[in-house]
Design a protein around this motif. Sequence first.
Motif, PDB file in Angstrom:
ATOM      1  N   THR A   1       0.831  -1.195   0.000  1.00 34.96           N
ATOM      2  CA  THR A   1       0.000   0.000   0.000  1.00 34.96           C
ATOM      3  C   THR A   1       0.872   1.254   0.000  1.00 34.96           C
ATOM      4  O   THR A   1       2.077   1.209   0.250  1.00 34.96           O
ATOM      5  CB  THR A   1      -0.928   0.021   1.223  1.00 34.96           C
ATOM      6  N   ASP A   2       0.215   2.379  -0.228  1.00 35.34           N
ATOM      7  CA  ASP A   2       0.936   3.661  -0.207  1.00 35.34           C
ATOM      8  C   ASP A   2       1.443   3.987   1.189  1.00 35.34           C
ATOM      9  O   ASP A   2       2.347   4.817   1.340  1.00 35.34           O
ATOM     10  CB  ASP A   2       0.019   4.785  -0.699  1.00 35.34           C
ATOM     11  N   ASP A   3       0.874   3.352   2.202  1.00 33.30           N
ATOM     12  CA  ASP A   3       1.332   3.552   3.578  1.00 33.30           C
ATOM     13  C   ASP A   3       2.463   2.612   3.961  1.00 33.30           C
ATOM     14  O   ASP A   3       2.908   2.625   5.123  1.00 33.30           O
ATOM     15  CB  ASP A   3       0.172   3.348   4.552  1.00 33.30           C
ATOM     16  N   GLY A   4       2.904   1.786   3.020  1.00 31.70           N
ATOM     17  CA  GLY A   4       4.009   0.880   3.290  1.00 31.70           C
ATOM     18  C   GLY A   4       3.608  -0.437   3.911  1.00 31.70           C
ATOM     19  O   GLY A   4       4.473  -1.204   4.352  1.00 31.70           O
ATOM     20  N   GLU A   5       2.308  -0.724   3.949  1.00 32.02           N
ATOM     21  CA  GLU A   5       1.840  -1.983   4.521  1.00 32.02           C
ATOM     22  C   GLU A   5       1.753  -3.040   3.430  1.00 32.02           C
ATOM     23  O   GLU A   5       1.399  -2.745   2.285  1.00 32.02           O
ATOM     24  CB  GLU A   5       0.478  -1.789   5.170  1.00 32.02           C
ATOM     25  N   ALA A   6       2.061  -4.283   3.780  1.00 26.37           N
ATOM     26  CA  ALA A   6       1.943  -5.399   2.843  1.00 26.37           C
ATOM     27  C   ALA A   6       0.672  -6.178   3.158  1.00 26.37           C
ATOM     28  O   ALA A   6       0.497  -6.670   4.269  1.00 26.37           O
ATOM     29  CB  ALA A   6       3.163  -6.311   2.942  1.00 26.37           C
ATOM     30  N   LEU A   7      -0.211  -6.272   2.181  1.00 24.26           N
ATOM     31  CA  LEU A   7      -1.442  -7.047   2.324  1.00 24.26           C
ATOM     32  C   LEU A   7      -1.351  -8.279   1.443  1.00 24.26           C
ATOM     33  O   LEU A   7      -0.903  -8.192   0.296  1.00 24.26           O
ATOM     34  CB  LEU A   7      -2.655  -6.217   1.910  1.00 24.26           C
ATOM     35  N   PHE A   8      -1.757  -9.426   1.977  1.00 22.20           N
ATOM     36  CA  PHE A   8      -1.764 -10.632   1.161  1.00 22.20           C
ATOM     37  C   PHE A   8      -3.026 -11.431   1.403  1.00 22.20           C
ATOM     38  O   PHE A   8      -3.774 -11.156   2.339  1.00 22.20           O
ATOM     39  CB  PHE A   8      -0.513 -11.487   1.398  1.00 22.20           C
ATOM     40  N   ASP A   9      -3.231 -12.387   0.531  1.00 22.02           N
ATOM     41  CA  ASP A   9      -4.467 -13.123   0.306  1.00 22.02           C
ATOM     42  C   ASP A   9      -5.341 -12.244  -0.592  1.00 22.02           C
ATOM     43  O   ASP A   9      -5.660 -11.097  -0.244  1.00 22.02           O
ATOM     44  CB  ASP A   9      -5.214 -13.467   1.595  1.00 22.02           C
ATOM     45  N   SER A  10      -5.708 -12.807  -1.734  1.00 24.24           N
ATOM     46  CA  SER A  10      -6.395 -12.005  -2.745  1.00 24.24           C
ATOM     47  C   SER A  10      -7.701 -11.414  -2.231  1.00 24.24           C
ATOM     48  O   SER A  10      -8.059 -10.294  -2.601  1.00 24.24           O
ATOM     49  CB  SER A  10      -6.648 -12.849  -3.999  1.00 24.24           C
ATOM     50  N   ARG A  11      -8.425 -12.138  -1.384  1.00 22.08           N
ATOM     51  CA  ARG A  11      -9.688 -11.584  -0.900  1.00 22.08           C
ATOM     52  C   ARG A  11      -9.454 -10.395   0.010  1.00 22.08           C
ATOM     53  O   ARG A  11     -10.210  -9.416  -0.026  1.00 22.08           O
ATOM     54  CB  ARG A  11     -10.513 -12.648  -0.173  1.00 22.08           C
ATOM     55  N   VAL A  12      -8.414 -10.451   0.833  1.00 22.24           N
ATOM     56  CA  VAL A  12      -8.076  -9.304   1.681  1.00 22.24           C
ATOM     57  C   VAL A  12      -7.707  -8.100   0.816  1.00 22.24           C
ATOM     58  O   VAL A  12      -8.165  -6.974   1.059  1.00 22.24           O
ATOM     59  CB  VAL A  12      -6.918  -9.661   2.637  1.00 22.24           C
ATOM     60  N   ILE A  13      -6.891  -8.347  -0.198  1.00 18.39           N
ATOM     61  CA  ILE A  13      -6.478  -7.260  -1.099  1.00 18.39           C
ATOM     62  C   ILE A  13      -7.701  -6.677  -1.797  1.00 18.39           C
ATOM     63  O   ILE A  13      -7.860  -5.447  -1.895  1.00 18.39           O
ATOM     64  CB  ILE A  13      -5.450  -7.767  -2.128  1.00 18.39           C
ATOM     65  N   CYS A  14      -8.578  -7.541  -2.299  1.00 12.26           N
ATOM     66  CA  CYS A  14      -9.763  -7.062  -3.008  1.00 12.26           C
ATOM     67  C   CYS A  14     -10.662  -6.231  -2.094  1.00 12.26           C
ATOM     68  O   CYS A  14     -11.184  -5.184  -2.507  1.00 12.26           O
ATOM     69  CB  CYS A  14     -10.543  -8.240  -3.580  1.00 12.26           C
ATOM     70  N   GLU A  15     -10.838  -6.682  -0.854  1.00  7.41           N
ATOM     71  CA  GLU A  15     -11.699  -5.910   0.051  1.00  7.41           C
ATOM     72  C   GLU A  15     -11.049  -4.572   0.405  1.00  7.41           C
ATOM     73  O   GLU A  15     -11.739  -3.549   0.548  1.00  7.41           O
ATOM     74  CB  GLU A  15     -12.024  -6.708   1.310  1.00  7.41           C
ATOM     75  N   TYR A  16      -9.730  -4.560   0.532  1.00  6.38           N
ATOM     76  CA  TYR A  16      -9.039  -3.290   0.776  1.00  6.38           C
ATOM     77  C   TYR A  16      -9.259  -2.342  -0.408  1.00  6.38           C
ATOM     78  O   TYR A  16      -9.626  -1.169  -0.207  1.00  6.38           O
ATOM     79  CB  TYR A  16      -7.547  -3.543   0.985  1.00  6.38           C
ATOM     80  N   LEU A  17      -9.048  -2.823  -1.628  1.00  6.61           N
ATOM     81  CA  LEU A  17      -9.235  -1.977  -2.798  1.00  6.61           C
ATOM     82  C   LEU A  17     -10.684  -1.499  -2.902  1.00  6.61           C
ATOM     83  O   LEU A  17     -10.945  -0.374  -3.327  1.00  6.61           O
ATOM     84  CB  LEU A  17      -8.841  -2.728  -4.070  1.00  6.61           C
ATOM     85  N   ASP A  18     -11.613  -2.356  -2.490  1.00  7.24           N
ATOM     86  CA  ASP A  18     -13.022  -1.984  -2.563  1.00  7.24           C
ATOM     87  C   ASP A  18     -13.351  -0.836  -1.618  1.00  7.24           C
ATOM     88  O   ASP A  18     -14.385  -0.178  -1.772  1.00  7.24           O
ATOM     89  CB  ASP A  18     -13.889  -3.205  -2.240  1.00  7.24           C
ATOM     90  N   SER A  19     -12.483  -0.583  -0.642  1.00 11.30           N
ATOM     91  CA  SER A  19     -12.703   0.524   0.289  1.00 11.30           C
ATOM     92  C   SER A  19     -12.146   1.841  -0.233  1.00 11.30           C
ATOM     93  O   SER A  19     -12.324   2.883   0.403  1.00 11.30           O
ATOM     94  CB  SER A  19     -12.041   0.208   1.645  1.00 11.30           C
ATOM     95  N   LEU A  20     -11.491   1.819  -1.395  1.00 14.93           N
ATOM     96  CA  LEU A  20     -10.788   3.006  -1.876  1.00 14.93           C
ATOM     97  C   LEU A  20     -11.510   3.751  -2.991  1.00 14.93           C
ATOM     98  O   LEU A  20     -10.983   4.738  -3.499  1.00 14.93           O
ATOM     99  CB  LEU A  20      -9.385   2.611  -2.384  1.00 14.93           C
ATOM    100  N   HIS A  21     -12.690   3.302  -3.389  1.00 11.07           N
ATOM    101  CA  HIS A  21     -13.377   3.958  -4.509  1.00 11.07           C
ATOM    102  C   HIS A  21     -14.781   4.380  -4.073  1.00 11.07           C
ATOM    103  O   HIS A  21     -15.255   3.999  -3.002  1.00 11.07           O
ATOM    104  CB  HIS A  21     -13.433   3.023  -5.725  1.00 11.07           C
ATOM    105  N   ASP A  22     -15.435   5.159  -4.944  1.00 11.83           N
ATOM    106  CA  ASP A  22     -16.754   5.713  -4.614  1.00 11.83           C
ATOM    107  C   ASP A  22     -17.886   5.071  -5.415  1.00 11.83           C
ATOM    108  O   ASP A  22     -19.024   5.546  -5.364  1.00 11.83           O
ATOM    109  CB  ASP A  22     -16.764   7.232  -4.860  1.00 11.83           C
ATOM    110  N   GLN A  23     -17.582   4.019  -6.156  1.00 11.26           N
ATOM    111  CA  GLN A  23     -18.618   3.334  -6.925  1.00 11.26           C
ATOM    112  C   GLN A  23     -19.381   2.371  -6.009  1.00 11.26           C
ATOM    113  O   GLN A  23     -19.106   2.273  -4.814  1.00 11.26           O
ATOM    114  CB  GLN A  23     -17.977   2.591  -8.094  1.00 11.26           C
ATOM    115  N   ALA A  24     -20.345   1.654  -6.598  1.00  9.05           N
ATOM    116  CA  ALA A  24     -21.083   0.657  -5.822  1.00  9.05           C
ATOM    117  C   ALA A  24     -20.102  -0.383  -5.288  1.00  9.05           C
ATOM    118  O   ALA A  24     -19.238  -0.861  -6.034  1.00  9.05           O
ATOM    119  CB  ALA A  24     -22.138  -0.005  -6.702  1.00  9.05           C
ATOM    120  N   PRO A  25     -20.201  -0.744  -4.021  1.00 14.76           N
ATOM    121  CA  PRO A  25     -19.244  -1.699  -3.458  1.00 14.76           C
ATOM    122  C   PRO A  25     -19.377  -3.079  -4.099  1.00 14.76           C
ATOM    123  O   PRO A  25     -20.492  -3.528  -4.408  1.00 14.76           O
ATOM    124  CB  PRO A  25     -19.612  -1.740  -1.970  1.00 14.76           C
TER     125      PRO A  25
END
Length: 202
Positions: free
Chosen positions: A58-82
């Motif tokens: 991430t831009d904060d220097g954190e490492a996220l792993f497991d695709s579902r965790v990554i996908c849910e994190y990315l889903d928190s970063l946009h303004d479209q329908a979740p």
Amino acid sequence: MQLISAPASPFARKVRVLASETGLLPRIELIDTAVLPVTHNEQVNASNPLGKLPVLLTDDGEALFDSRVICEYLDSLHDQAPLFPAEPAARWRTLRLAALADGLMDAALLLRYERAVRPAEYQWDGWVDGQLGKVRRALASLDAQAHELQGSLNIASISVACALGYLDFRFADLHWRQDAPALAAFQAAFAARESMRSTEPA
């Protein structure tokens, strides 16, 4: 952000498809690498002790792993329908389908490793049959639930489409569409999306 992944990985593809659908892909630098169960990839191991892909830095220097965790994190970063529903009943239905797709991917990857990585004299037919059984049961269950996928855009439809794409890529000899017509219809429509066409493995 940086995404460490392998182009052929269905789990990594799932992340890239979600990032494309949410408009986040331009913010992500793609770093291609490869991992195998019997080799060490120090770049990946440094960010994920399990040595598995994908990994999102991430831009904060954190490492996220497991695709579902990554996908849910990315889903928190946009303004479209979740793409991860918030309403409980819809959320659990969607996550259950996504988990089934992830399990299909897992079984298919284990089959791939058995056939392509393990020396022929050590390959185990019983293991292969066990993983194929998981694949076939998952396909039958998804075919029965295809009406929940048709026309939807969420983590379940993305995960299922990427799982089926991996079967087409590595296991075309399975001819899975013959016994899963409803699922085949879903895949034909979803695979036409730009996010799927642009992430198709070579």
